[in-house]
Design a protein around this motif. Structure first.
Motif, PDB file in Angstrom:
ATOM      1  N   PHE A 185      34.711  25.314  58.833  1.00 40.65           N
ATOM      2  CA  PHE A 185      33.260  25.218  58.683  1.00 40.65           C
ATOM      3  C   PHE A 185      32.585  24.664  59.950  1.00 40.65           C
ATOM      4  CE2 PHE A 185      34.531  25.596  54.211  1.00 40.65           C
ATOM      5  CZ  PHE A 185      33.650  26.596  53.813  1.00 40.65           C
ATOM      6  N   GLY A 186      33.301  24.730  61.070  1.00 41.33           N
ATOM      7  CA  GLY A 186      32.671  24.433  62.370  1.00 41.33           C
ATOM      8  C   GLY A 186      32.639  22.974  62.761  1.00 41.33           C
ATOM      9  N   HIS A 187      33.467  22.158  62.107  1.00 43.26           N
ATOM     10  CA  HIS A 187      33.466  20.734  62.463  1.00 43.26           C
ATOM     11  C   HIS A 187      34.410  20.431  63.614  1.00 43.26           C
ATOM     12  CE1 HIS A 187      31.067  18.454  59.520  1.00 43.26           C
ATOM     13  NE2 HIS A 187      31.140  19.601  58.855  1.00 43.26           N
ATOM     14  N   LEU A 344      45.385   8.362  62.440  1.00 43.51           N
ATOM     15  CA  LEU A 344      44.213   8.076  63.280  1.00 43.51           C
ATOM     16  C   LEU A 344      43.518   9.388  63.618  1.00 43.51           C
ATOM     17  CD1 LEU A 344      46.215   5.711  65.564  1.00 43.51           C
ATOM     18  CD2 LEU A 344      44.162   4.960  64.371  1.00 43.51           C
ATOM     19  N   GLY A 345      42.238   9.313  63.968  1.00 36.77           N
ATOM     20  CA  GLY A 345      41.499  10.536  64.300  1.00 36.77           C
ATOM     21  C   GLY A 345      41.075  11.258  63.034  1.00 36.77           C
ATOM     22  N   GLY A 346      40.608  12.493  63.190  1.00 32.91           N
ATOM     23  CA  GLY A 346      40.176  13.266  62.024  1.00 32.91           C
ATOM     24  C   GLY A 346      38.765  13.782  62.179  1.00 32.91           C
ATOM     25  N   VAL A 347      38.137  14.073  61.049  1.00 32.57           N
ATOM     26  CA  VAL A 347      36.814  14.720  61.058  1.00 32.57           C
ATOM     27  C   VAL A 347      35.801  13.808  61.756  1.00 32.57           C
ATOM     28  CG1 VAL A 347      34.970  15.688  59.630  1.00 32.57           C
ATOM     29  CG2 VAL A 347      37.365  15.966  58.941  1.00 32.57           C
ATOM     30  N   ASP A 348      35.144  14.344  62.756  1.00 30.06           N
ATOM     31  CA  ASP A 348      34.204  13.592  63.589  1.00 30.06           C
ATOM     32  C   ASP A 348      33.047  13.044  62.750  1.00 30.06           C
ATOM     33  OD1 ASP A 348      32.400  12.688  65.501  1.00 30.06           O
ATOM     34  OD2 ASP A 348      32.774  14.370  66.870  1.00 30.06           O
TER      35      ASP A 348
END
Ligand SMILES: Cc1cc2nc3c(=O)[nH]c(=O)nc-3n(C[C@H](O)[C@H](O)[C@H](O)COP(=O)(O)OP(=O)(O)OC[C@H]3O[C@@H](n4cnc5c(N)ncnc54)[C@H](O)[C@@H]3O)c2cc1C
Length: 397
Positions: A185-187, A344-348
């Motif tokens: 979906f463009g994330h 760690l990290g992931g969807v902005d």
């Protein structure tokens, strides 16, 4: 299997901490909620957490206990649904719990108490949980509804919540689905890596430290950016224990960490004072009063340990203090997702609403829990993020 899609208001993918909390809140508002999960059991990570006793939150929750590229993002959710709100729910269910060091709250009996409480709340809110459900395809159709093709049938809803967690412990059903949906979906996704994870050692350190397996020492572990004062544990694979897990979330490959084995002592003062009082005692005799004896040969050679204190110059005393209080170790790596507690990290976060967790790009799409680029410290913070973010989405889906 019928071809007709199951029409509902809210579909949540992931029947664990964040997904169940979101489902409960949405269900309480009268929304029809279906939770889909590919596992054969809801909340597997809840059950294995905290050594089976679930460290479900912490009495001191602060945004500084979370790691994210956007450190402000978690503030809103954490202040709207706090640790006290979750503790109130735990109290309502009369679940016995206790406080451990640094404000960590654990069940007295079993993590099952927390999962059973969430499932009871789901039941009250008429939430449907569909397990053993493989997600095959997700689209948003022309009517602004999400259509999910799954092994258990087709589902349709205007709200889709991704609560599928991170990549840690693949054996416990972790999968990259959440990141894939976000990308579809463009994330933007911040690169993921294992957090709260034991270190492996370089071969020369491994050989030296292997014999220490099982020793636990209260330390202060640091790198250039942060320090943690908790125990470290020597294992047959490398280094673990709370202080190591904490610093691992801030560690970059190739970086050296510093271990202060005696964080509460002025070692120079101790050695100098004892030198005056007992000049003939050996260094190892004195050090074994403050450290596990087995540890000493890994830090100093035998000749140094056998030296009487009177033979130590003040320069040598400073060197010994430095060795004990700034012990440098360059880990070989980490044990990876196999044993990491978090990802760690992931969807902005910059592409989500901090109030509702809704995507700024796609109306009706929400991301909650560990799939989002918010990672808590060890100590109940990851569950608190799951409860808080799940609760916020649950108010609006
Ligand atoms: C060993 C261990 C101990 C831990 N102990 C603690 C602790 O004591 N305190 C604490 O705060 N945190 C602890 N954590 C971290 C905590 O468990 C997680 O941060 C938390 O569970 C995240 O919740 P979540 O709902 O986002 O994701 P998860 O709990 O990981 O749930 C994700 C759900 O999505 C489902 N799912 C995944 N992929 C798919 C797919 N493709 N299709 C359908 N369903 C899917 C999974 O089956 C799972 O049910 C621990 C973690 C581990 C691994």
């Amino acid at each position: 299997m019928s071809n007709k899609p199951v029409q509902t208001d809210v579909i949540i993918i992931g029947a664990s901490a964040s997904g169940l909390m979101c489902a409960i809140e949405a269900g309480k508002r009268g929304r029809r909620v279906i939770v889909l999960d590919h596992s054969n059991k809801a909340g597997k990570k809840i059950l294995m957490s905290g050594g089976g006793r679930c460290n479900f939150t912490n009495v001191d929750v602060d945004p500084d206990n979370f790691i994210s590229h956007n450190p402000h993002f978690c503030k809103s959710a954490l202040s709207r649904y706090t640790q006290w709100d979750f503790i109130a729910l735990v109290n309502e269910y009369q679940i016995p719990y206790h406080e451990r060091d640094l404000g960590k709250l654990f069940c007295d009996d079993s993590a099952k108490d927390i999962l059973n409480m969430l499932l009871a709340e789901c039941n009250k809110a008429k939430v449907k949980v569909q397990l053993n459900c493989d997600i095959k395809n997700i689209i948003k159709d022309d009517d602004e509804s999400f259509v999910i093709d799954a092994s258990s049938g087709q589902y349709r809803a205007v709200s889709l919540v991704i609560a599928s967690g991170g990549l840690s412990i693949p054996k416990m059903c972790a999968s990259p689905l959440g990141y894939k949906v976000a990308e579809q979906f463009g994330h933007h996704i911040w690169p993921t890596s294992p957090g709260l994870v034991p270190f492996t050692l370089q071969p020369h350190d491994k050989e030296k430290l292997e014999t220490l397996s099982g020793i636990s020492v209260a330390c202060d572990v640091s790198n250039e950016r942060i320090h943690f004062k908790e125990n470290i544990l020597f294992t047959h694979r490398g280094l673990s224990g709370p202080a190591i897990l904490q610093i691992s979330s801030y560690w970059q490959p190739g970086e050296t960490i510093f271990i202060n084995l005696l964080p509460d002592l002025d070692v120079v003062e101790l050695l100098t004072a004892r030198q005056a009082l007992q000049p003939n005692i050996k260094l190892k005799t004195l050090l074994s009063e403050v450290l596990p004896k087995r540890l000493l040969p890994s830090l100093f050679d035998q000749a140094a340990l056998d030296k009487p204190l009177q033979e130590l110059s003040s320069i040598r005393i400073s060197e010994i203090a430095r060795q004990l209080q700034q012990w440098k170790i360059k880990p070989g790596g980490t044990e990876g997702y196999r044993t990491a507690e978090v990802t760690l990290g992931g969807v902005d976060c910059d592409e989500l609403s901090s109030k509702t967790m809704q995507s700024n790009k796609v109306a009706g799409l929400y991301f909650i829990g560990e799939v989002v680029d918010v990672t808590g410290w060890l100590g109940g913070y990851n569950f608190q993020w799951a409860w808080s973010s799940g609760w916020c989405a649950g108010q609006v889906v």
